[in-house]
Structures are given as structure tokens and as C-alpha cells.
Design an enzyme around this catalytic site. Structure first.
Site, PDB file in Angstrom:
ATOM      1  N   GLY A  67      -2.086   0.306  -2.988  1.00  0.00           N
ATOM      2  CA  GLY A  67      -2.368   0.334  -1.560  1.00  0.00           C
ATOM      3  C   GLY A  67      -1.202   0.121  -0.613  1.00  0.00           C
ATOM      4  CG  HIS A  68       2.838  -1.512  -1.607  1.00  0.00           C
ATOM      5  ND1 HIS A  68       4.084  -2.078  -1.706  1.00  0.00           N
ATOM      6  CD2 HIS A  68       2.849  -0.418  -2.409  1.00  0.00           C
ATOM      7  CE1 HIS A  68       4.822  -1.363  -2.541  1.00  0.00           C
ATOM      8  NE2 HIS A  68       4.093  -0.369  -2.981  1.00  0.00           N
ATOM      9  CG  HIS A  69       3.955   3.033  -0.515  1.00  0.00           C
ATOM     10  ND1 HIS A  69       5.089   2.394  -0.069  1.00  0.00           N
ATOM     11  CD2 HIS A  69       4.120   3.207  -1.855  1.00  0.00           C
ATOM     12  CE1 HIS A  69       5.902   2.186  -1.100  1.00  0.00           C
ATOM     13  NE2 HIS A  69       5.339   2.671  -2.188  1.00  0.00           N
ATOM     14  CB  ALA A  70      -2.331   3.025   2.501  1.00  0.00           C
ATOM     15  CG  ASN A 108       5.419   2.198   3.913  1.00  0.00           C
ATOM     16  OD1 ASN A 108       5.474   2.129   2.674  1.00  0.00           O
ATOM     17  ND2 ASN A 108       4.712   3.112   4.548  1.00  0.00           N
TER      18      ASN A 108
END
Lengths: 687, 687
Positions: free
Chosen positions: B167-170, B216
Site C-alpha cells: 500500500g505505501h506508494h498509493a 510516498n
């Protein structure tokens, strides 16, 4: 220390020994490998003072801890390791045989004699004895030994040894500070001496001593042994706090074969709290511990830095102890032994020991309080430790703010201090036409002497001789966009400007006897170079001071001379006063202190003393150690007229020297300035 | 983001919801409060690429982790928390509604269209989709939510969510980088939005993102939210590593309401190991985390920095992951959730996840390896993070090497850089009679321009225009007793001396665009002052460069001019080249790089480009990012003639500029010197 002889060759011990391995095997079979062990034995309460004087090292200390652990269900979750007496040869792996004999003969004295002897001993060595003392000391020592052995061998995961008398002040040749034998040192030496292949043999041990007093005995035992990393956090206060020597200072880093394996965090005052301890752990202790990578960790766990301790005066909470324990548990596969040392308020030591034990048991840590921050004194102390240890630990060099020196040669370099002196010389030449005088002494320890042309001009009334440390490097205040990251704050130029407005000639001797020099000196390893101490720095500045007296002041036509010392310049001026005849010409001496000890009034000659008392004034920052802890310690000393400033920043205090000089010279009051005059400082002590 | 409306007022969700509280209550009644939870559900393997291209984000990732935990007995010791789908309104607390609609419409396309669309998406956004993707994304998101809720409420002690897609780039308005919805961000927002009194409500959350890529999306979600501390360690490489923006740099510290709550540790290259990560944890991450004092900690646990990962190129071992987990477990009463993000080599992610899970379960940590030390790149990066965060965290200011600025005013101060420039001016006046030229631009950003008298003298053949960064501050080598604690290494004087021996006139423009300025700029809080960016520094130097061209170089009688740039001076010289007509007089341009990007060949005019290619040479340190990771990334760019030096220290490379200038000028070879000439550098790329 050599490997102990195999036990078969030993004479039969005085008391029936318990076989270490078996004793534990009974209590903790293999299935306890994940358990937490404990030692507690009420027999260790038999050591008590005969004087009935409410001694703080009281028998109930261990009982209260045990009861607290029991009440909170910890004991039910732990494995008991039986107490056992240490054997003579075990104790003698650290201590000299005379010590054992001496203690044994004392405790066998008739009670009256023993009582009298113990009274004397308490005065001379802070140690009391009764008829059971050596038995209890053997029990404490043997218990810590077995606990360490059990953890080292993996028979239990970790453990706590609730023992007394404590051990960390006991040096190889003497028992002092409530300690007979050094329990932890004997236990560590035993495990280091185990034969290869023994399950409990260790190669590298970390001893973390958070007792509020420096563990001089433990440090001494392993001073030159690179296998033992001794780390201590303690009140130091210029070496005045017990045990009262220089041995716990941050520059005491271990013997020539073991540089960097003594790490001292010497708090300069009372009142250190969880945040100060956490900062020390995060900033230097844990990085060094990781780099050392021990295979056993022992906490010399005095709880006298705990909130409420009657002797310690510090503010470590159970939360703080728990977090420190958790951090140490990351090392050595979690092989962690907690051995009780000091701690004198029963509630405080019990709740502290509970928090530590719950952490050993793997319970969640209490949450860290918000809004708690490290003190200025704590941050400064830790920064000094980092710099003192940087030569010996890569992690300390890497965690400095600037990258390590590149290996390649050929690029020119300038030291910060050198840059400062060069820039200052250019500035003072531009502003006051000050000219350089020759420097004497060690070229590495740069001093800079400058004087105004008026120094040697006929008609000059007054010559100010200003001997001072260079200013202090600071990081900028982040709320002030005008401040850069790193800058030097220095009031010396302001003093020169003031002298100029007064019409004084000025002779300025600035020394860079600063952190950089200290680090440089520590950095000299004991290879080809002789091991240096702090002496050369002082000697150089004193030599330079005498030189400027003989070659400039003595020849100056100035009718009166004024001495102004700042920091290490104070001692240099005292050196002139003691070694030259200055009374006729020097009309005022103002000494502005940093945190160093106040120079003593010269007492070589009665009239010199009288002159000094009349013409001198000492200005101290408000948080000078003289005031922070034990005010009566300083009283009775011959310090002259001492004034406590309202400011804590020595540079601010230096600015107050203007008024002090005016007062001593009987000069007209200062011309009106934009800022109002500060309230008059309070005179606190006079010889 | 506002509090989510109570669920009773919501439209019925598309899929049958599982009541969060009950679902967990079934699996984990009160007695599990000390247990470790896990989420694993094979349904999340249904998200897979339709392209059959062996995509690294493969379904087996979660299965392999689960099998590893099972094989080592972890699963038997843990409590399962059921997977559940996140609801639309939950996802929309972080993401925009269009995103949900867009993904739902895509996955319902006919397979051929979906496949084509997914191919396009993968090229544009590094994201693939199949018909099950949104279902799996909802499962992953809801599972992380429930795990976080269970830990926050104390229903389990801690836990691991073995989920995919990650999930962490979404970001709020887009899914990218293998991520649809930001699982961790949605979970955190949900808990922050819980009503007062809810058992799982949290006030402050730490998200520690050790995925090798910058998170991001998570940083964006909480950029201006002071309740969430987002910390990321990732490869950055001047913003060229995925996701390829400046957003993961150390100067990205959070929005105006939340300064300091984004902490980025941007590794400049591949190959970072356990010691680098430990150093970052000890030196800045844990101190900041303690000061923040979260009541929940979530690890965005990509395992692509693990040894052997096919994408990450880093060297974090299971031991490293275990120790980081242990340190984080000291926070928030041990309330710690591990949520899987990236990690693409099955063996590596499985063994890493095992070590983390065993630490969650309280098993002893594997011992720290001896002899492992932090790299120069790692230490330098962390030092920059410390300085960037110092304005916002007391612990970062306190852990700098020098004490914070005293509060009292009135003491004069000098910045290190200012002292250096003053000392340098005095030195170059004494050695070469160099004189100051006027400075232009922002007075805070001090530049110093000096020139030799020959600059304007008739008969001067050659003028060297040398625009350069000031040297680098270093700590001394402890093995070298000649080195002080802190010093500046600078080859600029050496270049001046060389120019002197060649008979060149010399115009020297030195800039202190250094760390101190950067910190100063970060330190300006968004109160009255506008938020600054990096622009002013560059602009000032460029303006100064144009000024010296117009006012000095253009008027100099010198027949030929030589440009030498160093560090940020390279861009300033390119600014002259692009904005003035220099080709007639400038005969050579040598650009010596630090670690910054190489300036592009000017392409405004064809003849300018040709002139530049013929007369210029770029010298790079051997570890310039151009060479460290992805060599082909740099190829094809228009960088001119680039030479890779043998040295890594830019100051050493600067000394090589002498030979480069001689070569370009066709001058006689250098006179014989004591040191042998180095081997010729290798030309690696040419436009």
C-alpha cells in the site's frame, strides 16, 4: 589475573561448597532455558551495622525488593537459583589474599572490638562490619557468580540477583563504600577464566553500572582488560561526589591494552532524569555496546539514582529503568543479569527492581512520558563522552556531526580553533591594531597573545592582562533564522572593546585548550608516544603567562595592571601571582569561572594572601558545582570573595567582569548604557 | 481528512461487512492480550498479473512467509485475526472517491481489455490489475485495519499482517508502484478518527517504513498531520530511485502544521547493511520516536532491503530486522503492528519476516555480528538527517556535538563558515595579495570573491575563474595525533597556488552554501516567514557569478580565460556559459563534481554545444551516483566528457583538475613532482 587453578588442587574450603553446576541444574533444568532466574536468600540480611545508627545500607533492602516481586506475581513466573558462598580462590581471582584474611580476622574479633573497629572503618572507608559480614559477602558474591553462570550457559534466559552487601566499590586490594568483595567483578572474572568448551565460558562481557556512584572497584578490576566493557553513569561533580576521585571522569577510558573499554558518563550535578539516561543510552552507550558485541551483559544495578532515593538526588523512574533494561536485552542474545548494588530508599528500590524484573520477564514496557527532555547538563556531558570515546569506537566517530577524516592525504586542513584564532587576529588588528606576541610552549596547544600598541607606550595608565579560554562552539537556535548551524559564542572581543573605551592598554592571551585539544590528547594511543595527561595543557598556558609577565608586563610603563582571568586563564593568572611579585602593580584581579574548581587563595605568604583577598573577586555562573549540590562542601575553603552571578552561561558572567573591575579599581560607575544594570549579585562565601 | 460519519448513516456496503470488534473478539478474547496476532488469508493471492511475465509482486510472497512461520512453530504461538474487506467509506478516508470508482470499473472490464489496460498501467504507474485486484486490495486494507485496531485496543499485544497488494506508494488520488490502496494509511486514519472513548482510538502513531522504496503515499497522506510521525529509510540516489522524486529527501520534513513529522533517511546508494540501519535507528529514529511518544507503532515492512532481494540491492539481514523490531517494541507499551509492503525474493522475505515475528513473540534476539560497521555513505546520510530534523526535535539538537545556543543575548557570535572565510581572506592576502571583490545577493548566504592583482594588469595571459564550495568539515583521524577534533579540509588554496606557479591571474569565488545554510533554511518555521526552498542559494551564487563575469572577467586584459567549477560552482559556471558569450575567450572548462548531478551540456545553440564538448571535461569521484547503481540510467544523457577519478573524496578529485586543465590548454606536462602521477582515469561516457 590468571586462570584459577582447577578446583581439585585447592585446599578444602572453609564452608561446604555447593557445586555450581548441580545447584542450578536442580533449580533450573533445561526446560527453564526461556525463564527468568532470581536469587534471593534472607541470610544475606545478617550483615548489619552494630552501631544501631540507621545505616542506609540496611538489611531490609533485599527483603523489600523480594516482597514487591512476590506481590506482583513475578516470583511465581521465575526460577529460583540457590544462593551459595563464593570460595576463597574465586574471590581471589579479583581480590588480593590479604583482603580475605583481613576481613576474616576482623569479623572474628570480640563484639566490642569489632564494633570499635567497624566504627573506624566506616569513617576511613565507608564500610561497616559485623560478625556475619564475610559470610553474607561470600553469599552475595557466590550468588551473583551462579546467576551469571546460569545465564551465560543458557540454563536460564536472564535473571536478577537480589543480594547484599553490594560490590562495585570494592577494589582488588580494599573493600570500601559498603562493599566487601566485588560480586560482579568476581563473577565476570570466573566466567572469563572458564576453560574452552565450558558452557558458561564468555569472551566479552558488558558491565553496565547505573548505580548513582562510580563503580571504581569494577573499573579497576578490568581497567586493562579488553574483554570487559565497563560502562558507568554516575554523579561526578568535578570528582567531589563519592568515591570522590578523578577515576570516574569521561577521560578515564581504560588502560593501554583496553582503551575505550571504560566508558564513564559523569553527571555534573544532581537531578538527572529518565531523559538524561535515555539520551546517554541512545547517543553513546548502546552504539558502543553494539560495536563491542558482548556475549553476556551484567547490570550493576544500584537503584540510588531512583526518584526519591535519600542519597542519590536523581530522578530515574521505574519507567526509565525498564527502558534501559529493554535496550540492554537486545545484546548477547538477551543474556542479561541484573545484580543489585546500592539504593537506599526502600520504596524506590522496590518499585525500580519490579520494573526491571517485569522487563526481564518480557512484559510490555511502560510508555515513555511525553514532554520529558534531556537537560543541558546531560546533553553536554554525553557530548563530552562521545568525543572522549571517539578515538576508540567507530560508531562514536560516525555519529559525530561531521564525517570522519578522509584517508587520502594531500588535502590541506585547518582546525576550527586555528581558523578562529586567525580570524580573531585579523579582526583585532583591524579594530584595535593589536599585534601578536611570541608564543611559547607546545606548538600543538596553540595560544595566541596579542597586545595593543599602547601596552608599551609611555603615558599608559592602566594595562589589562586578559587570559582566557576561547569561546564555546554552539549549534544555532532553530527558532532564530539568523543563526547558522555551528557558531562560536565569545565575549572576549567585547571585553577588549570595553578596555578600549576605558583607555586601558590591553594584553590578550587566548588559549584553545578546548575540547579539540582534549580529544587530541586522548587520541594519542599508547604506541610510540608516551601516554599524556592533562598536565601539558596547563603547563603551557602557565609558561606563556609567565612569559608575557616577564617580557611585556614587567617592562610596560603602565602605572597599574589589572588581571582578568576566564576559565583556565584563572589558574594561569594565579601562577603569575604565586611566582612573581605582583602586588605593587596589580590593582585588581577578577576571576570568571566556567564550571571548573575555583582557584585557592595563595597562602605562600601572609601578606600575599591579604593582598589577594583585598584586591580580587571571583565570579561564578549560578549553576557552578559550588552551588548545585552540597553547599557546605565548599564552605570553609579558601576561595576568596566569591560572587554568584544570575546567569548560568559563563560568557554572560564574563560580561559582568566590567562592573567588578570598575568596583575594584574604584573607577567611576559605568556610563549609562542602553540595557539596565543587572541586580547586584549575592556574596555567598568569603574566606 | 475529517472524522468518518457514524456507520449507521452510511449506504449499505457492496460486500457484507464483518463487524470489526466481533470478528476479533471471536479470535482473540481477553486472554490473548499478551499474545501476538497475525492475519493471513490465501484469498489475497488472487491478485496476479494477467501478463504471465513473472512479475516480482507475485502471489506466493504471502504464502511463503506463512509457511516459514508455520515451519518454525510461530503460527502455533499466535492468534489469528480474520481477514476482512475494507469498506468504501474507510478507504475514502484517505483516498479520493474517483480512485475507488476507477479501479472498480477497470477490474470489471472484459479480460482482453483489462489485460491491455493493465499493461498500459504498468508502464505508466508500475501497477498491474486483474479481475480480483480490488477484492484483494480491500482484503489487504481491511486486514491491516483490523490488526491495528486489535493492537491499539489491547486485544492482542502486537501482530503481523501478511497481506498483499502492498500500500505505501498509493497516494490519495492514485494507485502506483504495485499499490492500489494505502493499507497502513487507511488503518491509521481510521484509528485517529475513532470517537473519544473507543478502545482502539489513538492519538499519535509512528509509521516506520523500512521498505527499500520511499513510501510516498503514506507520507502524502499525513504530510500535514502532526499526529502521525512518518519515518522512512530508503534508497534515494538524488531522487533517481523509485518513486523517483525529491519527496523522499532528508529535507522533506512535513507540512507547515507538522514540521518534523516526516523523517526521511535517503540512502545515496545500494549496499546499505545492518550497521547502517542500526546507526540510523540509534542516532535519529529512536530518539525522535521517544520524543514523539506514539501510542501505536506500525512498521510498513517491505522486505526488499533484505540481503538477496532482486530489486533492493541492500544487505539487511534477519538479525537486522529483528533488532529494529525490538527497538520499536519499546514504544507505545509494545503496541506494534507489522504490515507487509514490498519484498520480492521469496526466501529473503520469508526469513526476514520470521525474524521479525520471533521478536514480536519475545524470543531472544540473534546476536549482533561483530566487526560490522556503518558505511561512510550511511554515516553521512544520517548526519544530514540529524541536522535537517534538529529544528523540530529537541533530542536532535541535544545530540549534536556542540551544546545548543545559550538563551541569553549579548554575547557576540561567529559562524564557523564566516570564520573560515575571514581566515582564508587573511591567508590569501598574505600569500598572494588577493583582494576582495564586492559580494552581491543575499547577505545570509555568504560568498567571498577574491582576485589577484594581475587579474586587471596588462600583459596577463591567462585568468583562472575558480568557483567552488567551501571545503568539508571533518572530525580528526584518532590515529593521527596531529589532527584536531574538528577541521576543514579544502584543496582550494592548493589550486590557487598552482595557478600562481603557472603564472595565471586568479579570480576565486567561494561559497558557503553548506550544511549550515541548509539547516538555517530548514530552521525557518512557517510563521511570518515564507517557506523557503533550495532556490535562493543557487540564485545567489549564479547572480554573483554573472557579476564577476560582467564586472571583472569581461574587463580583464587576459587573453584567455579558464573556468574551474567545484561542487555547486559547476552550475554557477554553466549559468555564465548559458547567459553570456564566452566562447571566444574561455579556452577550458573543468567541472569537478561532488555527489550532485552532473550539469547538462548547454543546448541553446548548436555551436555552443559543440564548443562546450570540445573544451570541457567533467571529473567525478569514483562513487558518484552515476556509477554506483544503475549505470544505464545515466547513459544517453548529455553530460559531455565525463572522467571517473580513482578517488572518492571530491577534494582529491579537485587536485586532478590541474592535469585536466593542462590537457585542455595544451600546456606542457606538469613539472616533475615528488609523488608519481596517478594512473590515467577512464573515460566512461561521452555524449
Amino acid at each position: 589475573m590468571t586462570t584459577a587453578p582447577p578446583s581439585s588442587s585447592l585446599p578444602p574450603p572453609a564452608t561446604p561448597p555447593v557445586d555450581t553446576q548441580e545447584g542450578i541444574a536442580l533449580a533450573a533444568p533445561r526446560s527453564f532455558a526461556h525463564a527468568t532466574g532470581f536469587v534471593y536468600d534472607a541470610r544475606m540480611m545478617m550483615h548489619a551495622t552494630l552501631a544501631d545508627d540507621g545505616h542506609p545500607e540496611q538489611p531490609q533492602r533485599i527483603a523489600r525488593i523480594f516482597e514487591m516481586l512476590q506481590r506482583h506475581g513475578c516470583i511465581d513466573r521465575m526460577v529460583r537459583i540457590p544462593a551459595r558462598e563464593a570460595l576463597r580462590h574465586e574471590v581471589e581471582s579479583v581480590h588480593q589474599p590479604q583482603l580475605w584474611d583481613r576481613f576474616e580476622s576482623i569479623v572474628k574479633l570480640p563484639v566490642d572490638q569489632l564494633k570499635a573497629y567497624s566504627n573506624d572503618l566506616e569513617i576511613s572507608s565507608s564500610l561497616y562490619l559485623n560478625m556475619h559480614s564475610t559470610y553474607c559477602a561470600r553469599l552475595a558474591c557466590g550468588s551473583v557468580m551462579d546467576m551469571c553462570s546460569a545465564v551465560a550457559a543458557g540454563r536460564v534466559r536472564n535473571g536478577i540477583a537480589i543480594v547484599r552487601p553490594p560490590g562495585h566499590h570494592a577494589e582488588p586490594d580494599s573493600g570500601t563504600g559498603f562493599c566487601l568483595y566485588n560480586n560482579v567483578a568476581v563473577a565476570v572474572q570466573h566466567l572469563l577464566d572458564r576453560p574452552p568448551g565450558a558452557a558458561d565460558r564468555v569472551q566479552r562481557v558488558l558491565i553496565l553500572d547505573w548505580d548513582v556512584h562510580h563503580g571504581n572497584g569494577t573499573q579497576r578490576a578490568f581497567w586493562n582488560d579488553p574483554r570487559v566493557l565497563y560502562v558507568s553513569l554516575h554523579r561526578y561533580e568535578n570528582g567531589t561526589f563519592y568515591p570522590g576521585t578523578h577515576y570516574g571522569h569521561y577521560d578515564q577510558v581504560g588502560g593501554p591494552q583496553a582503551l575505550g573499554t571504560s566508558v564513564n558518563v559523569p553527571w555534573p550535578c544532581a537531578g538527572m532524569n529518565d531523559a538524561d539516561y535515555l539520551h546517554a543510552f541512545q547517543r553513546c552507550i548502546m552504539p558502543i555496546a553494539y560495536e563491542f558485541s558482548p556475549d553476556l551483559v551484567i547490570i550493576s544495578a544500584g537503584f540510588d539514582a531512583a526518584v526519591g532515593d535519600i542519597l542519590g538526588g536523581c530522578l530515574v523512574s521505574p519507567t526509565g529503568y525498564a527502558h534501559m533494561t529493554h535496550q540492554l536485552a537486545s545484546l548477547a542474545r538477551g543474556k542479561l543479569v541484573v545484580a543489585l548494588e546500592g539504593g537506599y530508599t526502600l520504596d524506590a528500590i522496590a518499585s525500580s527492581a519490579l520494573a526491571v524484573t517485569q522487563t526481564l520477564l518480557g512484559d510490555p514496557l511502560p510508555p515513555w512520558p511525553t514532554g520529558l527532555s534531556c537537560s543541558m547538563a546531560g546533553a553536554d556531558t554525553v557530548a563530552r563522552v562521545v568525543r572522549a570515546q571517539a578515538p576508540y569506537w567507530a560508531c562514536m566517530r560516525q555519529s559525530l556531526d561531521y564525517p570522519p577524516a578522509p584517508k587520502e592525504a594531500g588535502v590541506a586542513t585547518w582546525a576550527t580553533d586555528e581558523l578562529y584564532l586567525d580570524a580573531r587576529a585579523a579582526r583585532l588588528w583591524a579594530n584595535h591594531q593589536m599585534m601578536p606576541l611570541p608564543a611559547v610552549g607546545d606548538a600543538l596547544l596553540r595560544n595566541q597573545a596579542l597586545c595593543t600598541p599602547s601596552t608599551m607606550m609611555p603615558g599608559t595608565q592602566t594595562l589589562l592582562v586578559f587570559v582566557h579560554d576561547m569561546g564555546t562552539w554552539h549549534i544555532g537556535d532553530p527558532d532564530d533564522p539568523q543563526q547558522p548551524a555551528l557558531f562560536l559564542a565569545d565575549a572576549a572581543d567585547d571585553m577588549i572593546q570595553w578596555a578600549h573605551t576605558r583607555g586601558f592598554a590591553c594584553l590578550d592571551l587566548c588559549t584553545t585548550q578546548s575540547v579539540s585539544v582534549r580529544m587530541l590528547r586522548n587520541g594519542e594511543r599508547d604506541k610510540a608516544l608516551p601516554r599524556p595527561d592533562a598536565k601539558p595543557v596547563k603547563t603551557t598556558l602557565e609558561a606563556q603567562a609567565l612569559y608575557i609577565w616577564d617580557h611585556v608586563c614587567a617592562l610596560s610603563p603602565a602605572q597599574q595592571i589589572v588581571f582578568l582571568g576566564f576559565g583556565s586563564g584563572c589558574d594561569a593568572l594565579m601562577h603569575i601571582i604565586a611566582n612573581r611579585v605582583v602586588q605593587d602593580r596589580v590593582k585588581a584581579v577578577v576571576q570568571v569561572m566556567g564550571l571548573q574548581p575555583i582557584p585557592l587563595v595563595p597562602k605562600q605568604r601572609q601578606e600575599l594572601k591579604a593582598w589577594y583577598l583585598e584586591h580580587s573577586l571571583v565570579l561564578c555562573p549560578c549553576d557552578h558545582p559550588l552551588y548545585t549540590w552540597n553547599e557546605q562542601q565548599a564552605s570553609g575553603k579558601r576561595l576568596g570573595r566569591v560572587q554568584r552571578a544570575l546567569e548560568s552561561n559563563p560568557m554572560q558572567v564574563l560580561l559582568r567582569a566590567k562592573d567588578a573591575l570598575d568596583t575594584l579599581l574604584g573607577a567611576p560607575t559605568a556610563p549609562p548604557t542602553a540595557t539596565p544594570a543587572p541586580p547586584a549579585p549575592v556574596v555567598t562565601s568569603a574566606s
